[in-house]
Design an enzyme around this catalytic site. Sequence first.
Site, PDB file in Angstrom:
ATOM      1  N   SER A 138       0.820  -1.222   0.000  1.00 60.70           N
ATOM      2  CA  SER A 138       0.000   0.000   0.000  1.00 60.70           C
ATOM      3  C   SER A 138       0.850   1.266   0.000  1.00 60.70           C
ATOM      4  CB  SER A 138      -0.912   0.017   1.233  1.00 60.70           C
ATOM      5  OG  SER A 138      -0.138  -0.008   2.422  1.00 60.70           O
TER       6      SER A 138
ATOM      7  N   GLU B 100      -0.023  -8.148   4.742  1.00 63.22           N
ATOM      8  CA  GLU B 100       1.345  -7.649   4.587  1.00 63.22           C
ATOM      9  C   GLU B 100       2.221  -8.118   5.747  1.00 63.22           C
ATOM     10  OE1 GLU B 100       0.420  -3.437   2.218  1.00 63.22           O
ATOM     11  OE2 GLU B 100       0.615  -3.463   4.410  1.00 63.22           O
TER      12      GLU B 100
ATOM     13  N   HIS C  88      42.147 -14.332  36.261  1.00 66.43           N
ATOM     14  CA  HIS C  88      43.419 -13.696  36.634  1.00 66.43           C
ATOM     15  C   HIS C  88      43.204 -12.191  36.720  1.00 66.43           C
ATOM     16  CE1 HIS C  88      47.336 -11.805  35.309  1.00 66.43           C
ATOM     17  NE2 HIS C  88      47.733 -12.499  36.348  1.00 66.43           N
ATOM     18  N   ASN C  89      43.820 -11.564  37.739  1.00 68.55           N
ATOM     19  CA  ASN C  89      43.660 -10.114  37.916  1.00 68.55           C
ATOM     20  C   ASN C  89      42.191  -9.712  37.754  1.00 68.55           C
ATOM     21  OD1 ASN C  89      46.382  -9.859  38.350  1.00 68.55           O
ATOM     22  ND2 ASN C  89      46.857  -8.965  36.366  1.00 68.55           N
TER      23      ASN C  89
ATOM     24  N   GLU D 173      40.926 -13.592  41.684  1.00 66.95           N
ATOM     25  CA  GLU D 173      42.215 -13.143  42.227  1.00 66.95           C
ATOM     26  C   GLU D 173      42.101 -11.756  42.827  1.00 66.95           C
ATOM     27  OE1 GLU D 173      46.878 -13.245  40.916  1.00 66.95           O
ATOM     28  OE2 GLU D 173      45.447 -12.530  39.424  1.00 66.95           O
TER      29      GLU D 173
ATOM     30  N   ASP E 134      44.790  -8.844  44.263  1.00 71.24           N
ATOM     31  CA  ASP E 134      46.143  -8.350  44.532  1.00 71.24           C
ATOM     32  C   ASP E 134      46.013  -7.230  45.562  1.00 71.24           C
ATOM     33  OD1 ASP E 134      46.928 -10.075  42.602  1.00 71.24           O
ATOM     34  OD2 ASP E 134      47.757  -8.584  41.232  1.00 71.24           O
TER      35      ASP E 134
ATOM     36  N   HIS F  90      46.864  -3.286  40.471  1.00 71.15           N
ATOM     37  CA  HIS F  90      48.024  -3.962  39.899  1.00 71.15           C
ATOM     38  C   HIS F  90      49.258  -3.161  40.290  1.00 71.15           C
ATOM     39  CE1 HIS F  90      50.053  -6.077  36.294  1.00 71.15           C
ATOM     40  NE2 HIS F  90      49.810  -6.953  37.227  1.00 71.15           N
TER      41      HIS F  90
ATOM     42  N   GLU G 185      46.999 -12.442  46.445  1.00 66.15           N
ATOM     43  CA  GLU G 185      48.377 -12.022  46.218  1.00 66.15           C
ATOM     44  C   GLU G 185      48.649 -10.926  47.241  1.00 66.15           C
ATOM     45  OE1 GLU G 185      50.774 -13.302  44.526  1.00 66.15           O
ATOM     46  OE2 GLU G 185      49.416 -14.884  43.860  1.00 66.15           O
TER      47      GLU G 185
ATOM     48  N   LYS H 270      42.969 -19.043  49.136  1.00 67.88           N
ATOM     49  CA  LYS H 270      44.255 -19.535  48.642  1.00 67.88           C
ATOM     50  C   LYS H 270      45.306 -18.511  49.023  1.00 67.88           C
ATOM     51  CE  LYS H 270      47.072 -19.821  44.536  1.00 67.88           C
ATOM     52  NZ  LYS H 270      47.868 -18.651  44.922  1.00 67.88           N
TER      53      LYS H 270
ATOM     54  N   SER I  38      51.471 -22.547  42.035  1.00 68.91           N
ATOM     55  CA  SER I  38      51.105 -21.716  40.894  1.00 68.91           C
ATOM     56  C   SER I  38      52.233 -21.768  39.872  1.00 68.91           C
ATOM     57  CB  SER I  38      50.867 -20.267  41.329  1.00 68.91           C
ATOM     58  OG  SER I  38      49.666 -20.150  42.051  1.00 68.91           O
TER      59      SER I  38
ATOM     60  N   ARG J 158      47.540 -24.064  39.729  1.00 70.24           N
ATOM     61  CA  ARG J 158      46.991 -22.831  39.179  1.00 70.24           C
ATOM     62  C   ARG J 158      47.981 -22.276  38.151  1.00 70.24           C
ATOM     63  NH1 ARG J 158      47.649 -17.271  40.123  1.00 70.24           N
ATOM     64  NH2 ARG J 158      45.835 -16.030  39.517  1.00 70.24           N
TER      65      ARG J 158
ATOM     66  N   ASP K 258      30.226 -10.228   3.624  1.00 65.83           N
ATOM     67  CA  ASP K 258      30.711 -11.421   2.928  1.00 65.83           C
ATOM     68  C   ASP K 258      31.006 -12.516   3.956  1.00 65.83           C
ATOM     69  OD1 ASP K 258      30.677  -9.796   0.628  1.00 65.83           O
ATOM     70  OD2 ASP K 258      32.722  -9.105   1.018  1.00 65.83           O
TER      71      ASP K 258
ATOM     72  N   ASN L 185      28.329 -10.311  -0.362  1.00 66.52           N
ATOM     73  CA  ASN L 185      27.215  -9.362  -0.246  1.00 66.52           C
ATOM     74  C   ASN L 185      25.905 -10.039   0.172  1.00 66.52           C
ATOM     75  OD1 ASN L 185      26.275  -6.711  -0.349  1.00 66.52           O
ATOM     76  ND2 ASN L 185      25.411  -7.006  -2.398  1.00 66.52           N
TER      77      ASN L 185
ATOM     78  N   ASP M 274      33.242 -11.888   8.687  1.00 66.85           N
ATOM     79  CA  ASP M 274      33.028 -11.121   7.468  1.00 66.85           C
ATOM     80  C   ASP M 274      34.358 -11.084   6.720  1.00 66.85           C
ATOM     81  OD1 ASP M 274      32.272  -9.406   5.473  1.00 66.85           O
ATOM     82  OD2 ASP M 274      32.051  -7.636   6.760  1.00 66.85           O
TER      83      ASP M 274
END
Length: 586
Positions: free
Chosen positions: A55, A64, A174-175, A204, A206, A219, A253, A302, A384, A411, A507, A531, A560
């Site tokens: 329409s 539709e 980790h961290n 973990e 620190d 850190h 740590e 730990k 560790s 670890r 693609d 495409n 892609d």
Amino acid sequence: MYSVVEADNRSKIKHDDLGECSAKLMTSLLFLQCFCAVGAAHVCVSLSLQKCDQSKCGSLEGEEIQHFYEILTQREEIDVIYGAYAKTEGMLSAANLLDFLQKEQKEQVDLSYAAQLIEKYEVDETAKAKQQMTKDGFLMYLHQPEGLIMNPAHKRVYQDMQQPLNHYFISSSHNTYLMEDQLKGPSSTEAYIRALMKSCRCVELDIWDGSDGEPVIYHGYTLTSKILFKDAIKAIKEYAFKTSEYPVILSLENHCSVEQQKLMAHHMTSILGSALVTKPLGDHMPTELPSPEDLKRRFLIKGKRLNKLEASLSDQASAEEEESVTEEEDCRDDEEESEKNLSGKSKTLKLAKELSDIVIYCKSVKFQGFEHAQTHQAFYEMCSFKEGDAFKFAEKSAFEYIHHNVDKLSRIYPSAFRTDSSNYDPVPLWNAGCQIVALNFQTPGPEMDLNQGLFGQNGLCGYVLKPSYLRDKASEFDPITLTRGPWLKHKELHVMVSKSNLNGHMDPLVRVEIHGVPADETEKETRHIQNNGFNPMWNENFQFDLYVPELALVRFVVEDYDAVSNNDFIGQCTVPFTSLQNGQCA
């Protein structure tokens, strides 16, 4: 049909959308649902809307809308499958559906199960009353739990959870406090929340002296921001068991003075309360680690301990209130090694008794060789390993490493040179039986995909039972040489990647990767479809030979294609091979 979201800094299909909402991965045929970038999807939907708007009023009404729905859900391969089995008034009866389930999906089910599927997923009430399934109902079924790429039983906790902790792979970070890189990125309690909500079971911390007397996490010797230790513990307590009820290990740590160590111990005991394990379970000295089931909703620390665990259950005099522990006496993580290297000499750490006393089942000790560990290392003592050493052992001494990890926790942590918070490949370390393979959860990529794939099974509980040959002291398994044994179970994986065409502006190609023991490691990829990012069709068949299927992960990647630079990542799904369902329709 599939939403596209920006996740982990990659334009990524939701995991649920690719692997879980869409259908089964099958040993004979896999139809991968299309992936599309946000822009391409919008363009294609817009074109489809224009096509259906007869329409020309800018909106859809009545027939539709029906036409638009048919375009979006059109899948030629499903039409073929449905047409082959819909033999009752052009629809699937319960008997027809059962025929499909048994022949194509390779399911051992009965007629009542097929009838239940019709009752559950048929959208047309008239068809349901006749116990028949329309094509819309069939599509609905394929997008529900019964049609998962992963065995629905593996989406629940299905493994034995009453074995010692060292018999499990444990999802580990980790961290954990970092949101970005390791030099100047922000630290945040949100990072702990995100990891825990992904079922991470070892985080973990620190910890360093704070200027106002409160220990902080960051850190060390970098420009990363700081958070209060007590705030991290509060966040961990609140979110630890929302995804999984199984135990969380707090890997400390510790760089703090004795006074601030006492505060650390106070914060953990007061905030975590009775959930914190502060003495061995039971009335007698144990001889092995407790199980995840024994430790449900509990926290383990730990860290370093001043004396043997046996002392906590005896009348012998306790250690001094403060005692020195040098780097040579214990294992040190990468940050502390860096500190030692910068200063040119060892740092002596004084350890507060209050902190020492709450280290029960995860006492950190220095690794001094496999033979020494077998004769001197207690079951509750763990080492560790920095990334480089761990990979050397996994490649050159895999047999000894596996036997070490049968009754000891290990670890692994990333190299100090990974300042961008990149990750190493965890698979060779899992092959060697390492339990706590710590990754930077904040960094997306193939390594984290593999981690989430492995731990996506067993109810997302963060613990996966190691295969029996990684738990047996008499095992002769070696992932490098692959001598004969119960681990050799040759399997063939047949994959067909297919999809019907519409339009699009990318693609796409599909790559299927096998990750596991070296003999199983391989990958194959389709050609790229130019495409057509909305509904590409590949119709390509792959076959893979797997020799140790219990350690194999299957990763599906859609990219892609770019002829002059790296392909752009679109989406992925990683599933343990043993969690894949047989079948032929997705």
